[in-house]
Design an enzyme around this catalytic site. Structure first.
Site, mmCIF file in Angstrom:
data_model
loop_
_atom_site.group_PDB
_atom_site.id
_atom_site.type_symbol
_atom_site.label_atom_id
_atom_site.label_comp_id
_atom_site.label_asym_id
_atom_site.label_seq_id
_atom_site.Cartn_x
_atom_site.Cartn_y
_atom_site.Cartn_z
ATOM 1 N N HIS A 13 0.838 -0.800 0.194
ATOM 2 C CA HIS A 13 0.006 0.212 -0.118
ATOM 3 C C HIS A 13 0.989 0.873 0.015
ATOM 4 O O HIS A 13 1.895 1.200 1.346
ATOM 5 C CB HIS A 13 -1.326 -0.069 1.398
ATOM 6 N N HIS A 15 1.485 5.613 -1.495
ATOM 7 C CA HIS A 15 1.176 6.625 -2.318
ATOM 8 C C HIS A 15 2.197 7.017 -2.943
ATOM 9 O O HIS A 15 3.009 7.803 -1.885
ATOM 10 C CB HIS A 15 0.899 7.381 -1.685
ATOM 11 N N LEU A 16 2.427 6.880 -4.174
ATOM 12 C CA LEU A 16 3.659 7.792 -5.363
ATOM 13 C C LEU A 16 3.308 9.129 -5.440
ATOM 14 O O LEU A 16 4.637 9.571 -5.868
ATOM 15 C CB LEU A 16 4.125 6.989 -6.351
ATOM 16 N N ARG A 17 1.720 9.518 -5.585
ATOM 17 C CA ARG A 17 1.532 10.507 -6.492
ATOM 18 C C ARG A 17 2.023 11.106 -7.340
ATOM 19 O O ARG A 17 1.958 9.710 -8.034
ATOM 20 C CB ARG A 17 2.310 11.943 -4.687
ATOM 21 N N ASN A 41 -5.971 7.827 -5.978
ATOM 22 C CA ASN A 41 -5.895 8.372 -5.700
ATOM 23 C C ASN A 41 -5.103 9.544 -6.266
ATOM 24 O O ASN A 41 -4.768 10.944 -5.221
ATOM 25 C CB ASN A 41 -6.102 8.847 -3.990
ATOM 26 N N LYS A 99 -9.448 -0.542 -5.786
ATOM 27 C CA LYS A 99 -9.466 0.676 -4.380
ATOM 28 C C LYS A 99 -10.990 0.935 -4.741
ATOM 29 O O LYS A 99 -11.768 1.818 -4.836
ATOM 30 C CB LYS A 99 -8.325 1.220 -4.768
ATOM 31 N N HIS A 136 -10.582 0.831 1.860
ATOM 32 C CA HIS A 136 -10.279 1.481 3.063
ATOM 33 C C HIS A 136 -11.433 1.745 3.670
ATOM 34 O O HIS A 136 -12.404 2.352 3.593
ATOM 35 C CB HIS A 136 -10.318 2.992 3.185
ATOM 36 N N HIS A 174 -4.429 -0.925 6.168
ATOM 37 C CA HIS A 174 -4.135 0.129 6.792
ATOM 38 C C HIS A 174 -4.844 -0.188 8.301
ATOM 39 O O HIS A 174 -5.521 0.633 8.692
ATOM 40 C CB HIS A 174 -4.040 1.209 7.205
ATOM 41 N N LEU A 219 -4.810 9.284 7.748
ATOM 42 C CA LEU A 219 -6.577 8.292 8.146
ATOM 43 C C LEU A 219 -5.420 6.635 8.057
ATOM 44 O O LEU A 219 -5.298 6.784 6.805
ATOM 45 C CB LEU A 219 -7.332 8.549 7.339
ATOM 46 N N ASP A 247 1.738 2.472 3.818
ATOM 47 C CA ASP A 247 0.552 3.665 3.228
ATOM 48 C C ASP A 247 1.551 4.845 3.533
ATOM 49 O O ASP A 247 0.570 6.134 4.575
ATOM 50 C CB ASP A 247 -0.164 3.807 4.347
ATOM 51 N N HIS A 251 3.082 14.493 1.774
ATOM 52 C CA HIS A 251 2.642 15.836 1.696
ATOM 53 C C HIS A 251 3.057 16.785 1.765
ATOM 54 O O HIS A 251 3.920 17.143 2.316
ATOM 55 C CB HIS A 251 0.742 15.995 1.998
ATOM 56 N N ALA A 263 -4.470 14.447 5.744
ATOM 57 C CA ALA A 263 -3.632 13.014 6.760
ATOM 58 C C ALA A 263 -3.002 12.358 5.352
ATOM 59 O O ALA A 263 -2.844 12.242 4.287
ATOM 60 C CB ALA A 263 -4.917 12.793 6.391
#
Ligand SMILES: NC(=O)N[C@@H](CC(=O)O)C(=O)O
Ligand SMILES: [Zn+2]
Ligand SMILES: [Zn+2]
Length: 347
Positions: A13, A15-17, A41, A99, A136, A174, A219, A247, A251, A263
């Site tokens: 899990h 997030h690479l953006r 996302n 997802k 999620h 998560h 979150l 996760d 940011h 978050a």
């Protein structure tokens, strides 16, 4: 010197953006991890197989020279998702999971699902072709306290869904509560859970004691200590239903340090050092490999990595950068609030 050699780990899990943030953070993951499930996302989200194909190409283009890394793509389930597109994505080998974000549950989830009935045809197709659903797991009902949202989700959404469609493979992502751990352990089949590095280390005090600390806010939000202990016990038990999903959710600092901060906790650079510390502390270093390298591939029916990674415990504390500087700004790296002594020395 104390060392441990394990199969190269994966992150189930992540997030690479995109764009400058992705270019700044991807190397922190690809240095240590062979594969990662990439969260969809983005703004706008990755909703079709064509979107995922294009995103995968951008990820591969951003990979530092010499790094070997396989992004495992996911699609963001919406009420307009086409089962044919999903099946085609799975059959082509591009899509590893779908997802589910309940609409409004977390960062960039406003396009998520409001009414599960509307996505049943997609879920039924996924069950038929063996494509897992990553969830999620929080309700978004305003009346439900944010610390109860995971437990209420299990009772009112996840369990009814699994009874309605027992053939569907579900990853509860998560997991942050004892309720989640117990629910996963109670399932005979088709349910597994990922656990983050930070939820093994912090409880909700980290966010709120002595001042409000936005870099510990994520979150699902960290819960009470007894929940953290349940997560630790599950992760270090070797139980094949639990595996690492960091996760790691970067940011830039201005988006965290403000009146309404985002978050997400950025743990990619020091995750392996933190985990070695946690597993050693619990007398379970021999279970680290199961958690980071064996249980995940088994659940996703993927081959184990053949390469290895060696971690060594240093006498002196190991220092990680406090910030990861990217073209979009600085991102604060997770501080576990204790000195780290384990370092990846060979990968
Ligand atoms: N975990 C987080 O706190 N944030 C994630 C979204 C998510 O995984 O819920 C993000 O995209 O920033
Ligand atoms: Zn989430
Ligand atoms: Zn996430």
């Amino acid at each position: 010197m104390k060392t441990i050699t394990i199969r190269r780990p994966d992150d189930w899990h992540l997030h690479l953006r995109d764009g400058a943030v992705m270019e700044g953070v991807i190397g922190d993951t690809s240095l240590h991890f062979a594969r990662a499930i990439i969260m969809p996302n983005l703004v706008p989200p990755v909703v079709t197989t064509a979107d995922a194909q294009a995103y995968r190409q951008r990820i591969m283009a951003a990979l530092p020279q010499g790094h070997r890394f396989q992004p495992l793509m996911t699609l963001y389930l919406t009420e307009h998702t086409d089962p044919e597109d999903v099946e085609q994505g799975k059959r082509s080998g591009l899509i590893t999971a779908m997802k589910l974000y309940p609409a409004g549950a977390t960062t960039n989830s406003h396009g998520g699902v409001r009414d599960l009935d509307k996505v049943m045809p997609v879920l039924e197709r996924m069950a038929a072709i063996g494509l897992p659903l990553c969830v999620h797991g929080e309700v978004t009902t305003p009346e439900v306290d944010i610390f109860d949202r995971e437990a209420v989700f299990i009772e009112t959404v996840l369990d009814p869904l699994r009874r309605r469609l027992p053939e569907l493979k579900v990853t509860m992502e998560h997991v942050t509560t004892k309720d989640g751990v117990d629910y996963i352990k109670s399932a005979a089949s088709n349910l597994a859970g990922s656990i983050t590095t930070h939820h093994l280390i912090i409880n909700r005090n980290a966010i709120l004691v002595g001042g409000i600390r936005p870099h510990y806010y994520c979150l699902p939000v960290a819960k009470r200590e007894h929940h953290r202990l349940a997560l630790r016990a599950a992760a270090t038990s070797g139980d094949a239903r639990f595996f690492l999903g960091t996760d790691s959710a970067p940011h830039v600092d201005p988006s965290k340090e403000c009146g309404c901060g985002c978050a997400g906790i950025y743990t990619s650079p020091n995750t392996m050092s933190c985990l070695a510390h946690v597993f050693e502390q619990d007398g379970a270093l021999d279970k680290l490999e199961a958690f980071v390298s064996l249980n995940g591939p088994q659940w996703y029916a993927l081959p184990l990595n053949e390469e290895t990674m060696t971690l060594a415990k240093q006498d002196e504390a190991v220092h990680f950068p406090v910030k990861r500087h990217t073209g979009a700004g600085a991102i604060t790296v997770f501080d576990p609030m204790f000195p780290l002594h384990w370092a990846v020395v060979d990968q």
